[in-house]
Design an enzyme around this catalytic site. Structure first.
Site, PDB file in Angstrom:
ATOM      1  N   HIS A   8       0.817  -1.218   0.000  1.00 25.03           N
ATOM      2  CA  HIS A   8       0.000   0.000   0.000  1.00 25.03           C
ATOM      3  C   HIS A   8       0.847   1.264   0.000  1.00 25.03           C
ATOM      4  O   HIS A   8       0.390   2.338  -0.369  1.00 25.03           O
ATOM      5  CB  HIS A   8      -0.905   0.033   1.229  1.00 25.03           C
ATOM      6  CG  HIS A   8      -1.789  -1.150   1.354  1.00 25.03           C
ATOM      7  ND1 HIS A   8      -2.778  -1.432   0.443  1.00 25.03           N
ATOM      8  CD2 HIS A   8      -1.825  -2.154   2.265  1.00 25.03           C
ATOM      9  CE1 HIS A   8      -3.394  -2.545   0.802  1.00 25.03           C
ATOM     10  NE2 HIS A   8      -2.824  -3.006   1.901  1.00 25.03           N
ATOM     11  N   HIS A  41       3.930  11.073   5.643  1.00 22.29           N
ATOM     12  CA  HIS A  41       3.317  10.985   6.972  1.00 22.29           C
ATOM     13  C   HIS A  41       4.347  10.493   7.979  1.00 22.29           C
ATOM     14  O   HIS A  41       4.776   9.342   7.926  1.00 22.29           O
ATOM     15  CB  HIS A  41       2.117  10.048   6.954  1.00 22.29           C
ATOM     16  CG  HIS A  41       0.927  10.643   6.293  1.00 22.29           C
ATOM     17  ND1 HIS A  41      -0.157   9.926   5.897  1.00 22.29           N
ATOM     18  CD2 HIS A  41       0.666  11.932   5.968  1.00 22.29           C
ATOM     19  CE1 HIS A  41      -1.044  10.744   5.362  1.00 22.29           C
ATOM     20  NE2 HIS A  41      -0.553  11.956   5.373  1.00 22.29           N
TER      21      HIS A  41
HETATM   22 ZN   LIG Z   1      -0.438   7.916   5.508  1.00 16.21          ZN
END
Ligand SMILES: [Zn+2]
Length: 294
Positions: free
Chosen positions: A86, A145
């Site tokens: 992912h 992130h």
């Molecule tokens: Zn993320």
């Protein structure tokens, strides 16, 4: 110093802890797409990502805040890079994790200490999409992130499984395209060459987290309470989306797009659509970055 604003020049952040190799996907036309993610993902009222409105009024009301990075946070460190199908995710060696943390000052970050856990990215197949958060309804090519958990917990998993809305702090950084390579990406891209397929993992050296942030010593951050952006979308994240862009070159970004997902297709467009803000407030801060001696 002058604050180069995101909504002028470009730019902005995201998260993917949780399930590593689950059946979820990002394609709305597939059965595994975002509408099928279930439970909190569909029913929650504090979901992420969201659109962030930036205008003069918002910026004029921004409170001053300070953000401290621990000494190890700003050092070059050994790391592990993984293709989980992912995203591409970097984590530090376990013995270096607990000493790499950030902490808010002046009531910033709920006055907690947040320990670094992992860094991952969301990106698109073209320059007009890729970020999870949008800014004045505009997307940018890539969002990093930086995932942290509160030092009140013993692990990222324990923090995710809590019901504390501030259990995690995720710093979101938007990457805009530049002509020149960003040298801060070199350690990741060197390791990335060993990670073509989903499930591949490799070791790397000289990852410097601070160098992957925007270069300014002050930037605007937008904080709100939200969720993980992958199943099970737990609503435990204090989001800190940086409003100034960092940079990546087109050829560097292409190296991420060349990685394969679990179906041996190019891993790209791994971003969740924006979610309703509902009653939530997005707080703007003019944040000063301070490197701690400890
Ligand atoms: Zn993320």
């Amino acid at each position: 110093m002058k604050l180069a604003l995101l909504f002028f020049c470009a730019a902005f952040l995201f998260i993917t802890p949780g399930k590593a190799n689950g059946p979820f996907c990002y394609d709305e036309d597939e059965d595994c797409g975002p509408k099928s993610w279930g439970d909190t993902c569909n029913k929650g009222r504090r979901q992420s990502p969201v659109n962030i409105e930036i205008n003069y009024d918002v910026l004029n009301k921004a409170n001053k805040a300070q953000l401290y990075y621990s000494r190890d946070y700003s050092r070059s460190q050994d790391f592990i890079l993984k293709n989980n199908g992912h995203t591409i995710q970097a984590s530090l060696r376990a013995d270096l994790t607990s000493t790499s943390y950030l902490q808010g000052g002046q009531d910033n970050l709920a006055n907690k200490r947040y320990v670094f856990s992992q860094l991952h990215f969301h990106w698109g197949s073209n320059k007009d999409q890729g970020t999870e958060h949008t800014f004045n309804d505009k997307s940018y090519p890539m969002e990093g992130h930086f995932v942290h958990y509160s030092s009140e917990f013993n692990s990222l998993t324990e923090a995710i499984n809590s019901t504390d809305p501030n259990a995690l702090a995720v710093v979101g950084v938007v990457y805009v395209l530049s002509d020149d390579d960003n040298t801060a990406f070199k350690p990741i891209l060197k390791a990335l060459k060993n990670l073509k397929k989903s499930g591949d993992q490799t070791n790397g050296a000289n990852l410097n987290l601070v160098k992957l942030l925007p270069k300014q010593e002050r930037f605007y951050t937008f904080q709100y309470n939200g969720s993980l952006t992958t199943p099970d979308c737990a609503e435990v994240v204090l989001w800190n989306v940086i409003g100034n862009g960092a940079r990546i070159s087109k050829s560097q970004l292409q190296q991420f797009r060349d990685v394969l997902d679990a179906h041996n297709k190019p891993l790209e467009n791994n971003f969740r659509p924006v979610q309703d803000l509902n009653e939530r407030e997005i707080r703007a801060y003019e944040t000063q970055v301070i490197l701690s001696k400890y």
